[in-house]
Design an enzyme around this catalytic site. Structure first.
Site, mmCIF file in Angstrom:
data_model
loop_
_atom_site.group_PDB
_atom_site.id
_atom_site.type_symbol
_atom_site.label_atom_id
_atom_site.label_comp_id
_atom_site.label_asym_id
_atom_site.label_seq_id
_atom_site.Cartn_x
_atom_site.Cartn_y
_atom_site.Cartn_z
ATOM 1 N N ARG A 1 -18.458 48.223 42.958
ATOM 2 C CA ARG A 1 -17.801 46.950 42.650
ATOM 3 C C ARG A 1 -17.301 46.276 43.941
ATOM 4 N NH1 ARG A 1 -13.760 47.866 37.843
ATOM 5 N NH2 ARG A 1 -13.892 45.581 37.832
ATOM 6 N N HIS B 1 -5.429 50.543 44.635
ATOM 7 C CA HIS B 1 -5.852 49.838 45.842
ATOM 8 C C HIS B 1 -4.697 49.198 46.605
ATOM 9 C CE1 HIS B 1 -9.477 50.428 43.538
ATOM 10 N NE2 HIS B 1 -9.086 49.574 42.615
ATOM 11 N N PRO C 1 -1.739 49.540 35.283
ATOM 12 C CA PRO C 1 -1.709 48.223 34.656
ATOM 13 C C PRO C 1 -3.017 47.795 34.007
ATOM 14 C CG PRO C 1 -1.648 48.020 37.052
ATOM 15 C CD PRO C 1 -1.453 49.474 36.721
ATOM 16 N N ASN C 2 -2.861 47.089 32.922
ATOM 17 C CA ASN C 2 -3.947 46.463 32.143
ATOM 18 C C ASN C 2 -4.751 47.456 31.312
ATOM 19 O OD1 ASN C 2 -3.464 43.752 33.163
ATOM 20 N ND2 ASN C 2 -4.204 44.539 35.114
ATOM 21 N N ASP D 1 3.286 57.729 47.934
ATOM 22 C CA ASP D 1 4.471 58.467 48.389
ATOM 23 C C ASP D 1 5.029 59.352 47.279
ATOM 24 O OD1 ASP D 1 4.303 57.358 50.902
ATOM 25 O OD2 ASP D 1 5.968 55.960 50.639
ATOM 26 N N GLU E 1 -7.630 61.953 40.268
ATOM 27 C CA GLU E 1 -7.705 60.491 40.122
ATOM 28 C C GLU E 1 -8.938 60.148 39.284
ATOM 29 O OE1 GLU E 1 -7.867 58.682 44.007
ATOM 30 O OE2 GLU E 1 -8.496 56.739 43.208
ATOM 31 N N ARG F 1 -10.568 44.420 27.100
ATOM 32 C CA ARG F 1 -10.661 43.857 28.438
ATOM 33 C C ARG F 1 -12.010 44.208 29.057
ATOM 34 N NH1 ARG F 1 -8.294 47.472 33.260
ATOM 35 N NH2 ARG F 1 -8.445 45.963 34.922
ATOM 36 N N ARG G 1 -12.010 47.314 45.977
ATOM 37 C CA ARG G 1 -11.835 48.497 45.111
ATOM 38 C C ARG G 1 -12.332 49.777 45.780
ATOM 39 N NH1 ARG G 1 -10.531 46.074 40.092
ATOM 40 N NH2 ARG G 1 -11.546 44.057 39.924
ATOM 41 N N ASN H 1 -5.097 57.512 36.170
ATOM 42 C CA ASN H 1 -5.884 56.315 36.462
ATOM 43 C C ASN H 1 -4.886 55.247 36.901
ATOM 44 O OD1 ASN H 1 -7.409 54.041 36.633
ATOM 45 N ND2 ASN H 1 -8.434 54.299 34.663
ATOM 46 N N HIS I 1 -11.243 56.987 37.481
ATOM 47 C CA HIS I 1 -11.579 55.576 37.251
ATOM 48 C C HIS I 1 -12.706 55.519 36.236
ATOM 49 C CE1 HIS I 1 -8.977 54.380 40.456
ATOM 50 N NE2 HIS I 1 -9.509 55.334 41.196
ATOM 51 N N ILE I 2 -12.527 54.675 35.258
ATOM 52 C CA ILE I 2 -13.542 54.542 34.206
ATOM 53 C C ILE I 2 -14.827 53.975 34.806
ATOM 54 C CG2 ILE I 2 -14.066 53.326 32.045
ATOM 55 C CD1 ILE I 2 -10.927 53.361 31.582
ATOM 56 N N SER I 3 -14.677 52.948 35.628
ATOM 57 C CA SER I 3 -15.842 52.314 36.265
ATOM 58 C C SER I 3 -16.116 52.983 37.607
ATOM 59 C CB SER I 3 -15.566 50.821 36.475
ATOM 60 O OG SER I 3 -14.517 50.640 37.417
ATOM 61 N N TYR J 1 -15.535 48.328 31.115
ATOM 62 C CA TYR J 1 -14.671 49.444 30.728
ATOM 63 C C TYR J 1 -14.994 50.046 29.356
ATOM 64 C CZ TYR J 1 -11.995 47.739 34.714
ATOM 65 O OH TYR J 1 -11.625 47.348 35.977
ATOM 66 N N ALA K 1 -5.268 49.040 39.081
ATOM 67 C CA ALA K 1 -5.226 48.197 40.294
ATOM 68 C C ALA K 1 -4.266 48.746 41.352
ATOM 69 C CB ALA K 1 -4.850 46.773 39.918
HETATM 70 C C1 DQA Z 1 -10.052 51.117 37.248
HETATM 71 C C2 DQA Z 1 -10.688 50.437 38.457
HETATM 72 C C3 DQA Z 1 -9.683 49.559 39.182
HETATM 73 O O1 DQA Z 1 -10.285 48.945 40.313
HETATM 74 C C4 DQA Z 1 -9.184 48.468 38.253
HETATM 75 O O2 DQA Z 1 -8.189 47.690 38.894
HETATM 76 C C5 DQA Z 1 -8.710 48.987 36.945
HETATM 77 C C6 DQA Z 1 -9.398 50.109 36.309
HETATM 78 C C7 DQA Z 1 -11.076 51.917 36.417
HETATM 79 O O3 DQA Z 1 -10.637 52.685 35.581
HETATM 80 O O4 DQA Z 1 -12.290 51.735 36.592
HETATM 81 O O5 DQA Z 1 -7.805 48.418 36.338
HETATM 82 O O6 DQA Z 1 -9.074 52.026 37.709
#
Ligand code: DQA
Length: 149
Positions: free
Chosen positions: A108, A81, A11-12, A88, A99, A19, A112, A75, A101-103, A24, A78
């Site tokens: 943080r 977490h 998501p997002n 599953d 896995e 954003r 997270r 990725n 994560h950009i950040s 990011y 959210a």
């Molecule tokens: C994220 C880190 C997550 O905590 C966050 O909810 C995201 C992006 C990242 O790519 O850094 O939406 O997965």
């Protein structure tokens, strides 16, 4: 026949570039997709690239991956977490899972720092910006070449 790798985004991430660019960056999802396709072409595999804001849709793609994918790069955003359901689904997939994560999630908020997906992931990349996707796909490329995926 070239192998297929799923690249899944939670998501997002459709808002990437707009954003919180201070966290990011300025690249968009389309930019990331192009980078992923370039890396896949370099290594001679195919990718199916998806993003969704809906948990069930991500789960359906993981189910589909069971039938057609050699590996998953993900990725989960959210859902990382929060989602036992995604964990599953990944546990029902046999190939390597990476896995991304950009950040750097560990730098943080405390919420997270925990990842359900990490309980399944074979590797985790965080804080390398969008380059993390490329690094994960390169690893997949090497595993495929070695017959390990
Ligand atoms: C994220 C880190 C997550 O905590 C966050 O909810 C995201 C992006 C990242 O790519 O850094 O939406 O997965």
């Amino acid at each position: 026949m070239p192998k297929t790798v799923f690249v899944l985004n939670g998501p997002n991430l459709n808002l990437l570039g707009k954003r919180q660019p201070e966290i990011y960056g300025h690249e968009t999802m389309a930019d990331v997709e192009a980078m992923c396709r370039e890396t896949a072409a370099e290594f001679g595999f195919e990718i199916r690239y998806h993003q969704s804001n809906a948990e069930h849709e991500i789960i359906e793609w993981i189910h589909e991956a069971r039938e057609v994918a050699a590996a998953i790069v993900m990725n989960p955003a959210a859902y990382t977490h929060t989602s036992v359901a995604i964990l599953d689904a990944l546990n029902a997939f046999d190939g390597p899972v990476f896995e991304v994560h950009i950040s750097n999630v560990h730098k943080r908020e405390a919420f997270r720092h925990h990842s359900y997906v990490s309980l399944r992931a074979d590797g985790v990349i965080a804080g390398f910006g969008t380059e993390g996707y490329v690094l994960a796909l390169r690893k997949v490329g090497k595993l495929l070449a070695a017959g390990k995926a």
